[in-house]
Scaffold this active site. Structure first.
Site, PDB file in Angstrom:
ATOM      1  N   ALA A  89       0.817  -1.219   0.000  1.00 55.18           N
ATOM      2  CA  ALA A  89       0.000   0.000   0.000  1.00 55.18           C
ATOM      3  C   ALA A  89       0.845   1.261   0.000  1.00 55.18           C
ATOM      4  CB  ALA A  89      -0.920  -0.006   1.218  1.00 55.18           C
ATOM      5  N   VAL A 124       8.896  -2.652  -4.135  1.00 62.03           N
ATOM      6  CA  VAL A 124      10.267  -3.156  -3.995  1.00 62.03           C
ATOM      7  C   VAL A 124      10.751  -3.615  -5.368  1.00 62.03           C
ATOM      8  CG1 VAL A 124      11.784  -4.799  -2.828  1.00 62.03           C
ATOM      9  CG2 VAL A 124       9.781  -3.878  -1.627  1.00 62.03           C
ATOM     10  N   ASP A 181       3.463  -8.009  11.053  1.00 57.65           N
ATOM     11  CA  ASP A 181       3.015  -8.458   9.720  1.00 57.65           C
ATOM     12  C   ASP A 181       3.787  -9.712   9.300  1.00 57.65           C
ATOM     13  OD1 ASP A 181       1.503  -8.500   7.441  1.00 57.65           O
ATOM     14  OD2 ASP A 181       2.636  -6.947   6.391  1.00 57.65           O
TER      15      ASP A 181
END
Length: 677
Positions: free
Chosen positions: A19, A23, A135
């Protein structure tokens, strides 16, 4: 092309996207070294300043081989976007590993242990630095291959990470919904207002889901239609899960919730490892934070697994391979007890062979005295008791094969091909395990048979020595004649003893023939074993399945490529349809080979193995009885001989005292038993 002062990358080299950032694979402008750059987008700058810099600060604190390294923080030349320059992991993420059809049913045991070791080590470093990740998921665990070909997994993506001590709480919500703790899921996904604060144990829930996913290839909590189709049911599964359960599913729409307390049968982990792992999963997949383990206990229990060594044991009576996890400092008695828990074979009944030689395991010794084993070279366990071999329990891969839809749907066709290919790889793995099981059965039987043949030779040798002793202990008929003299009672006693010796000799004289019969029977069985071993070595079913898979994989790659396109031209669509037909034929052929060449042969081998085991146990019991009888006869003969010597001495003494003429007496060494061999 985009760049910073020292690094350069192309936007086509996208490694991942979230979001707030993307990368890319990049290169150092001077050295050409590959790196990963995380480029933050406009949305990221809408966050509070302290949140924007948090990831930089967290990464600067960390330095561990199982955490992706931060090399630099730079800015792009034009838009001056922040860029994190990080270590590049060339082998993708754990998620990409699990999405490969080869791992559709989870990782092999050795690779799973590597994942466990790396994740635990990385998380331990985070807790030492009071960092909560928030996460954890397979997509945020990167993989690279070491210099010796070994996998190394590294935690990455610290965008949601923050410093948090064990007793501290936070209220902000981050993470990926399938891996979210239910309390966070309720607020973040269901949008329900609640005032709960969260602690560091939310990472443990995410680790539990991740480890289950790595072990099985599937998520533990799945509503009908998938985790994102019915979010209310997803929440119900995670919050209503009974204590001890590690998975919950809903198999039909509006159907009941079904709970699992063990890993599925399709899982590649051995029962030995599952026994260690399942209690850990049950205690970190606990909704109530008060009941959930803390990190200290999690690290203690996982460290206990990782510090154990594996002893591979093939149970010959059961025709099953076991992985026994023990500590090197344990005693052999603890090892024998662990074997008992897996085989239900009591320690006093366990006997072992290793590479054809008997292993005497002294319970008081250290387990370090146990030989180094592998899957193909395990300890072979046999027992005094005979039982029906169970063999390997497995699920037929045909049950997990989806069907192609008639119409062309590029995404659906790709998903179907992936599912079929995954089941095909599972069939290949099972075929290898079944064939290896047959080899271990035949090899173990061969060694068991050789020990019995050696026992035959020893029993025969002992029997012949006992017969020779008896022949040298018996007296001639002249001594028997002297025993008729009523006035010398000692000579009568000597005659009775001599008759007993003859009776013992008669019993022993029957054993050599029985032993020869057993040797003949074992010889026939040895020939049958050699014939079957040749047939197993000549088996080509593995190669046939692999050939089908190779062809299927090429079609799968084409489907994977086609799904990214908006559509196909007429000719391409016709080729696509033909590929679907060909793919289905190859899958059918693969399953046919698996069922007819692998499963049926294996089941036949189990029946034959059971028959051979009964024959060997019967021969072993006969030899044991004969061995006991020979020992008893030898002991009895020695006792009779001692009494006979006393009687002879008493008779001589009596005659000398009475002045009677001394009869001619034979010495034992001059006597021969006629007809006694």
């Amino acid at each position: 092309m985009q760049s910073t002062v020292n690094y350069l990358w192309h936007t086509d080299d996208l490694l991942g996207q979230g979001a707030t950032a993307s990368v890319y694979k990049a290169r150092n402008k001077k050295s050409g070294e590959l790196v990963a750059v995380k480029v933050f987008n406009t949305a990221s700058y809408l966050r509070p300043r302290e949140v924007q810099v948090r990831e930089f600060e967290v990464l600067r604190k960390l330095n561990h081989q199982n955490i992706v390294k931060l090399f630099a923080v730079e800015e792009t030349g034009t838009s001056r976007q922040k860029v994190l320059v990080m270590e590049y992991c060339s082998s993708g993420s754990l998620l990409s590993v699990l999405e490969s059809p080869e791992n559709a049913f989870g990782l092999p045991e050795d690779e799973f242990l590597v994942v466990l070791r790396c994740v635990v080590a990385g998380m331990n470093h985070l807790r030492e630095n009071s960092i909560v990740h928030r996460d954890i998921k397979p997509g945020n665990i990167m993989r690279l291959v070491g210099e010796e070909g070994q996998s190394v997994y590294k935690l990455t993506d610290f965008g949601a990470a923050r410093e948090l001590d064990d007793e501290e709480k936070f209220v902000s919500v981050y993470g990926t919904e399938e891996y979210l703790h239910p309390d966070m899921y309720e607020r973040a996904v269901l949008r329900k207002p609640q005032q709960k604060a969260f602690g560091v144990t939310v990472d443990l829930w995410s680790i539990g889901v991740t480890l289950y996913h790595a072990a099985t290839g599937s998520l533990p909590f799945v509503p009908f239609g998938g985790p994102r189709r019915n979010k209310e049911i997803m929440y119900r599964i995670t919050t209503e899960k009974p204590a001890g359960a590690i998975a919950g599913t809903q198999k039909r729409e509006n159907g009941p919730l079904e709970w699992s307390y063990a890993l599925p049968i399709t899982c590649q982990l051995s029962m030995g490892l599952q026994r260690q792992l399942v209690p850990i999963l049950a205690n970190i997949l606990e909704v109530e934070q008060a009941k959930c383990w803390g990190f200290d206990q999690f690290f203690a229990e996982t460290s206990d697994i990782l510090h154990r060594v594996v002893v591979h044991v093939f149970s010959l009576p059961q025709a099953a391979l076991h992985h026994v996890y023990i500590h090197a400092h344990n005693t052999i008695a603890i090892f024998l007890e662990a074997v008992y828990k897996q085989t239900n074979m009591a320690p006093q009944h366990q006997e072992y062979l290793f590479e054809g030689h008997l292993c005497v395991l002294e319970p008081s010794l250290s387990a370090q005295h146990i030989a180094h084993t592998t899957r193909s070279s395990p300890l072979t366990l046999f027992s005094v008791a005979s039982e029906t071999p169970k063999g390997l329990a497995f699920r037929d891969p045909a049950l997990d094969i989806p069907k192609f839809m008639p119409k062309v749907d590029l995404q659906a066709d790709y998903n179907t091909a992936k599912g079929v290919l995954g089941a095909g790889y599972q069939a290949l793995r099972l075929a290898r395990v079944l064939l290896a099981g047959q080899e271990l059965m035949l090899r173990g039987l061969h060694w068991f048979l050789e020990t019995l043949q050696a026992t035959c030779r020893r029993t025969l040798e002992v029997t012949q020595m006992a017969l020779l002793f008896l022949s040298n202990s018996l007296v001639t008929e002249r001594f028997s004649d002297m025993a008729r003299m009523p006035e010398i009672q000692e000579l009568k006693r000597a005659t009775e003893l001599r008759s007993k010796l003859r009776a013992v000799a008669e019993v022993l004289s029957r054993f050599p023939h029985s032993i020869t019969e057993i040797q003949t029977s074992l010889g026939r069985l040895s020939s049958e074993l050699a014939k079957n071993r040749d047939q197993v070595h000549e088996d080509r079913s593995i190669q046939q399945i692999q050939c089908c898979l190779d062809k299927m994989y090429l079609i799968y790659k084409q489907f994977k490529k086609s799904r990214m396109r908006p559509g196909l031209g007429y000719n391409e669509e016709q080729i696509h349809k033909l590929d679907k037909v060909n793919f289905s034929h190859l899958a059918k052929r693969l399953l046919q080979v698996f069922q007819e060449e692998c499963v049926q042969k294996y089941q036949t081998s189990l029946v034959t193995h059971g028959n051979w085991m009964r024959s060997l146990h019967e021969a072993r019991n006969r030899l044991r009885l004969m061995g006991c009888s020979v020992a008893a006869c030898s002991t009895e003969a020695q006792g009779i001989q001692e009494n006979l010597s006393k009687a002879r001495a008493a008779a001589v003494s009596f005659q000398n005292c009475a002045g009677l003429p001394l009869p001619l007496l034979c010495t034992p060494s001059s006597c021969v038993v006629r007809g006694e061999g």
